[in-house]
Design a protein around this motif. Sequence first.
Motif, PDB file in Angstrom:
ATOM      1  N   GLN A   1     -37.027 -16.342  44.865  1.00  0.00           N
ATOM      2  CA  GLN A   1     -37.711 -16.447  46.147  1.00  0.00           C
ATOM      3  C   GLN A   1     -37.133 -15.442  47.134  1.00  0.00           C
ATOM      4  O   GLN A   1     -35.935 -15.170  47.147  1.00  0.00           O
ATOM      5  CB  GLN A   1     -37.576 -17.862  46.718  1.00  0.00           C
ATOM      6  CG  GLN A   1     -38.370 -18.039  47.989  1.00  0.00           C
ATOM      7  CD  GLN A   1     -38.953 -19.422  48.125  1.00  0.00           C
ATOM      8  OE1 GLN A   1     -38.905 -20.232  47.219  1.00  0.00           O
ATOM      9  NE2 GLN A   1     -39.524 -19.692  49.287  1.00  0.00           N
TER      10      GLN A   1
ATOM     11  N   PHE B   1     -36.462 -14.684  51.055  1.00  0.00           N
ATOM     12  CA  PHE B   1     -36.291 -15.320  52.360  1.00  0.00           C
ATOM     13  C   PHE B   1     -36.100 -14.222  53.394  1.00  0.00           C
ATOM     14  O   PHE B   1     -35.401 -13.243  53.146  1.00  0.00           O
ATOM     15  CB  PHE B   1     -35.064 -16.238  52.371  1.00  0.00           C
ATOM     16  CG  PHE B   1     -35.166 -17.395  51.432  1.00  0.00           C
ATOM     17  CD1 PHE B   1     -35.853 -18.540  51.804  1.00  0.00           C
ATOM     18  CD2 PHE B   1     -34.572 -17.356  50.185  1.00  0.00           C
ATOM     19  CE1 PHE B   1     -35.950 -19.624  50.943  1.00  0.00           C
ATOM     20  CE2 PHE B   1     -34.662 -18.428  49.314  1.00  0.00           C
ATOM     21  CZ  PHE B   1     -35.354 -19.569  49.698  1.00  0.00           C
TER      22      PHE B   1
ATOM     23  N   ASP C   1     -37.007 -18.065  57.448  1.00  0.00           N
ATOM     24  CA  ASP C   1     -37.429 -19.003  56.405  1.00  0.00           C
ATOM     25  C   ASP C   1     -36.303 -19.939  55.993  1.00  0.00           C
ATOM     26  O   ASP C   1     -36.545 -21.031  55.501  1.00  0.00           O
ATOM     27  CB  ASP C   1     -37.857 -18.244  55.134  1.00  0.00           C
ATOM     28  CG  ASP C   1     -38.969 -17.253  55.379  1.00  0.00           C
ATOM     29  OD1 ASP C   1     -39.765 -17.468  56.302  1.00  0.00           O
ATOM     30  OD2 ASP C   1     -39.046 -16.271  54.620  1.00  0.00           O
TER      31      ASP C   1
ATOM     32  N   PHE D   1     -33.033 -26.297  51.712  1.00  0.00           N
ATOM     33  CA  PHE D   1     -34.358 -25.739  51.944  1.00  0.00           C
ATOM     34  C   PHE D   1     -35.370 -26.465  51.074  1.00  0.00           C
ATOM     35  O   PHE D   1     -35.276 -26.439  49.852  1.00  0.00           O
ATOM     36  CB  PHE D   1     -34.355 -24.239  51.618  1.00  0.00           C
ATOM     37  CG  PHE D   1     -35.688 -23.591  51.774  1.00  0.00           C
ATOM     38  CD1 PHE D   1     -36.478 -23.326  50.674  1.00  0.00           C
ATOM     39  CD2 PHE D   1     -36.163 -23.257  53.019  1.00  0.00           C
ATOM     40  CE1 PHE D   1     -37.718 -22.732  50.804  1.00  0.00           C
ATOM     41  CE2 PHE D   1     -37.394 -22.653  53.174  1.00  0.00           C
ATOM     42  CZ  PHE D   1     -38.181 -22.387  52.064  1.00  0.00           C
TER      43      PHE D   1
END
Length: 167
Positions: free
Chosen positions: A26, A28, A53, A97
């Motif tokens: 991912q 961020f 994020d 998160f």
Amino acid sequence: MTEETTWTFRLLLNGIPTEKGKKIDQLFVIQAQFIEDEGYEPPQGSLKQIKGDLQLTKSRWILSEDPDNRKDGLWVWGLFSEPLYPFLLLNLETGKFDLPGEDGDSVLPLKLFAQINHKRDEEKGVLLSQAELNVREIETVKADPIGAATVDVYEEVAVGQITIQAT
């Protein structure tokens, strides 16, 4: 690197384990400012997160000589001109998160480390290069044959890349 400049941090994390045992990749994006602690040499401080994020819970940065090869030190050049610090050592701690989706999975808090090439350009100002982003895996090892004393040994494991640019 002053409070007047906002920087965009792009953290591309690869193979990060989730709370439910999955591995994800991912990107961020965080916007933050470098806040310098006054009165310290070499320059150092923390980050002030503007938005992003991923929530930073703690941060620390320090401009540095090569941490693996300190020798005589580049600080001497600071007597004649602006000191040379070719590296920015960065420590980031994140909050938990929650991942999108209905399964309720999340990424647990992370402690991330990076050694970033740092240089000053007369026209462009401070330039920070892309760098490897690491986590430290700690192993406790017996320090004597009896096992009465132990020592924590860590190994830095790459988990992605970090790019930082002034916005």
